[in-house]
Design a protein around this motif. Structure first.
Motif, short mmCIF file in Angstrom:
data_model
loop_
_atom_site.label_atom_id
_atom_site.label_comp_id
_atom_site.label_asym_id
_atom_site.label_seq_id
_atom_site.Cartn_x
_atom_site.Cartn_y
_atom_site.Cartn_z
N THR A 11 0.80 -1.43 0.07
CA THR A 11 0.08 0.12 0.09
C THR A 11 0.87 1.15 -0.36
O THR A 11 2.10 1.29 1.04
N ARG A 12 0.20 2.45 -0.78
CA ARG A 12 0.74 3.56 -0.72
C ARG A 12 0.22 4.21 -1.06
O ARG A 12 -0.97 4.07 -1.51
N ILE A 13 0.30 5.56 0.43
CA ILE A 13 -0.58 7.13 -0.19
C ILE A 13 0.48 7.93 -0.29
O ILE A 13 0.99 8.18 -0.44
N ASN A 14 -0.02 8.51 -1.99
CA ASN A 14 -0.17 9.91 -2.63
C ASN A 14 -1.00 11.38 -1.50
O ASN A 14 -1.86 11.20 -1.44
N THR A 15 0.09 12.17 -0.55
CA THR A 15 -0.41 13.32 -0.05
C THR A 15 -0.10 14.21 -0.02
O THR A 15 1.19 14.34 -0.26
N ASP A 16 -0.98 15.28 0.35
CA ASP A 16 -0.70 16.40 0.74
C ASP A 16 0.07 16.96 2.28
O ASP A 16 0.26 18.13 2.43
N GLY A 17 -0.06 15.87 3.07
CA GLY A 17 1.23 16.30 4.30
C GLY A 17 0.33 16.06 5.00
O GLY A 17 0.91 16.77 6.51
N LEU A 18 -1.09 16.65 5.36
CA LEU A 18 -1.72 17.91 6.11
C LEU A 18 -2.90 16.71 6.72
O LEU A 18 -3.62 17.78 7.75
N ALA A 19 -2.87 15.77 6.50
CA ALA A 19 -3.82 15.34 8.00
C ALA A 19 -3.65 14.71 9.05
O ALA A 19 -5.07 15.09 9.66
N ASN A 20 -2.37 15.24 9.45
CA ASN A 20 -2.47 15.61 10.88
C ASN A 20 -3.07 17.09 11.10
O ASN A 20 -4.28 17.04 12.57
N ARG A 21 -3.35 17.83 10.51
CA ARG A 21 -3.83 19.16 11.01
C ARG A 21 -5.55 18.70 10.79
O ARG A 21 -6.10 19.78 11.69
N VAL A 22 -5.80 18.87 9.50
CA VAL A 22 -7.09 18.26 8.91
C VAL A 22 -8.00 17.57 10.40
O VAL A 22 -8.81 17.71 10.85
N HIS A 23 -6.54 16.39 11.16
CA HIS A 23 -7.28 15.54 12.18
C HIS A 23 -7.32 15.80 13.07
O HIS A 23 -7.96 15.27 14.25
N LYS A 24 -6.48 16.53 13.73
CA LYS A 24 -6.63 17.18 15.11
C LYS A 24 -5.38 16.38 15.94
O LYS A 24 -5.67 16.46 16.59
N ARG A 25 -5.02 15.53 14.91
CA ARG A 25 -4.38 14.86 15.88
C ARG A 25 -3.27 13.83 15.05
O ARG A 25 -2.71 13.40 13.68
N ASP A 26 -2.20 13.31 15.63
CA ASP A 26 -0.89 12.57 14.83
C ASP A 26 -1.49 11.28 14.42
O ASP A 26 -1.63 10.24 15.49
N VAL A 27 -1.35 10.71 13.14
CA VAL A 27 -2.55 9.81 12.28
C VAL A 27 -1.55 8.65 11.79
O VAL A 27 -1.58 7.84 11.30
N THR A 28 0.49 9.58 12.37
CA THR A 28 0.79 8.89 10.94
C THR A 28 0.85 7.39 11.87
O THR A 28 1.34 6.03 11.09
N GLY A 29 0.96 7.22 13.43
CA GLY A 29 0.68 5.44 13.77
C GLY A 29 -0.13 4.99 13.30
O GLY A 29 -0.27 3.45 12.62
N GLU A 30 -1.43 5.24 13.65
CA GLU A 30 -2.61 4.35 12.54
C GLU A 30 -1.97 4.04 11.33
O GLU A 30 -2.65 3.10 10.75
N MET A 31 -1.71 4.55 10.67
CA MET A 31 -0.82 4.76 8.95
C MET A 31 -0.07 3.47 8.71
O MET A 31 -0.40 2.47 7.62
N ALA A 32 0.85 3.41 9.67
CA ALA A 32 1.68 2.72 9.96
C ALA A 32 1.08 1.39 10.46
O ALA A 32 2.16 0.04 9.60
N GLU A 33 0.54 0.98 10.58
CA GLU A 33 -0.58 -0.25 10.77
C GLU A 33 -0.78 -1.26 9.68
O GLU A 33 -0.61 -2.07 9.03
N CYS A 34 -0.92 -0.24 8.17
CA CYS A 34 -1.53 -1.09 7.08
C CYS A 34 -0.77 -0.07 6.23
O CYS A 34 -1.25 -0.93 4.89
N ILE A 35 0.36 0.77 5.43
CA ILE A 35 0.61 1.82 5.04
C ILE A 35 2.20 1.28 5.06
O ILE A 35 2.93 1.79 5.91
N ASP A 36 2.54 0.79 3.23
CA ASP A 36 4.34 1.29 2.97
C ASP A 36 4.58 1.53 2.62
O ASP A 36 5.79 2.05 2.86
N ALA A 37 4.42 2.35 2.26
CA ALA A 37 4.65 4.07 1.46
C ALA A 37 3.86 4.75 1.43
O ALA A 37 3.20 5.05 0.92
#
Length: 214
Positions: A110-136
């Motif tokens: 799996t890979r996400i192409n993103t603008d890098g604003l997920a933490n700002r939008v969701h008002k929390r650090d979501v990278t740990g949640e992504m790490a469970e199922c995102i490879d790149a």
């Protein structure tokens, strides 16, 4: 969010079904949403085009996660499943993660192409949640400073450039393959400086080129 939307009249004239997944080379792309956090001046959809390499990406409605999972089928048929379509995929984070977990359960990448604003939008650090199922992650840094970033990306959220840099650093700590990108040749963008910013935060860097997808 940006209120800019392309004219869908061409699509409706042909009454074509929504393109929810589409293949480019050996990758399968997931078209999850039509919403964006940015209104980039270089983005085709803000210049009257809703197609990418012959795939019409305008969405009449946002697809359910189960629908996307069914359309993907066996994910091992592809090099990777990429969340990247008409809009910013992390705006539908819950559904994105549901699909990604299903892909991983079947042995896919799996890979996400993103603008890098997920933490700002969701008002929390979501990278740990992504790490469970995102490879790149491929993160659109786009510029070396806020002024240049705002000129080309027209963010709806203040301080977006700083937030992207924070996201790159956080993601690089927990996700195996993180790259930041910027468009080589875009007016005022210093690709070398963008590369340095990414590398300082533990990420790789890749130069992109206008109208080149994949």
């Amino acid at each position: 969010m940006s209120s800019k939307r392309p004219n869908p009249s061409k699509r409706f004239a042909h009454e074509e079904p929504d393109t929810l997944v589409y293949q480019i080379d050996d990758r399968l792309y997931v078209n999850l949403t039509d919403r964006c956090t940015l209104a980039c001046t270089f983005c085709p959809k803000h210049n009257g085009c809703t197609e990418v390499k012959g795939h019409e990406l305008y969405l009449s409605e946002r697809p359910a996660a189960d629908t996307i999972i069914e359309l993907i089928g066996d994910p091992t048929r592809y090099t990777e499943i990429v969340f990247c379509g008409f809009g910013e995929p992390t705006l539908r984070l819950k559904d994105l993660l549901t699909v990604a977990k299903a892909v991983k359960a079947q042995g896919g990448n799996t890979r996400i192409n993103t603008d890098g604003l997920a933490n700002r939008v969701h008002k929390r650090d979501v990278t740990g949640e992504m790490a469970e199922c995102i490879d790149a992650l491929s993160i659109s840094l786009n510029a070396q400073d806020e002024t240049t970033y705002n000129k080309h990306c027209e963010p709806s959220l203040k301080g977006s450039h700083t937030e992207v840099l924070k996201f790159i650093e956080a993601a690089a700590k927990v996700i195996p393959d993180v790259s930041a990108t910027a468009i080589d040749g875009l007016e005022g963008v210093d690709v070398a400086q963008c590369a340095a910013l990414a590398e300082e935060r533990g990420a790789k860097f890749r130069a992109r080129y206008l109208d080149v997808v994949g």
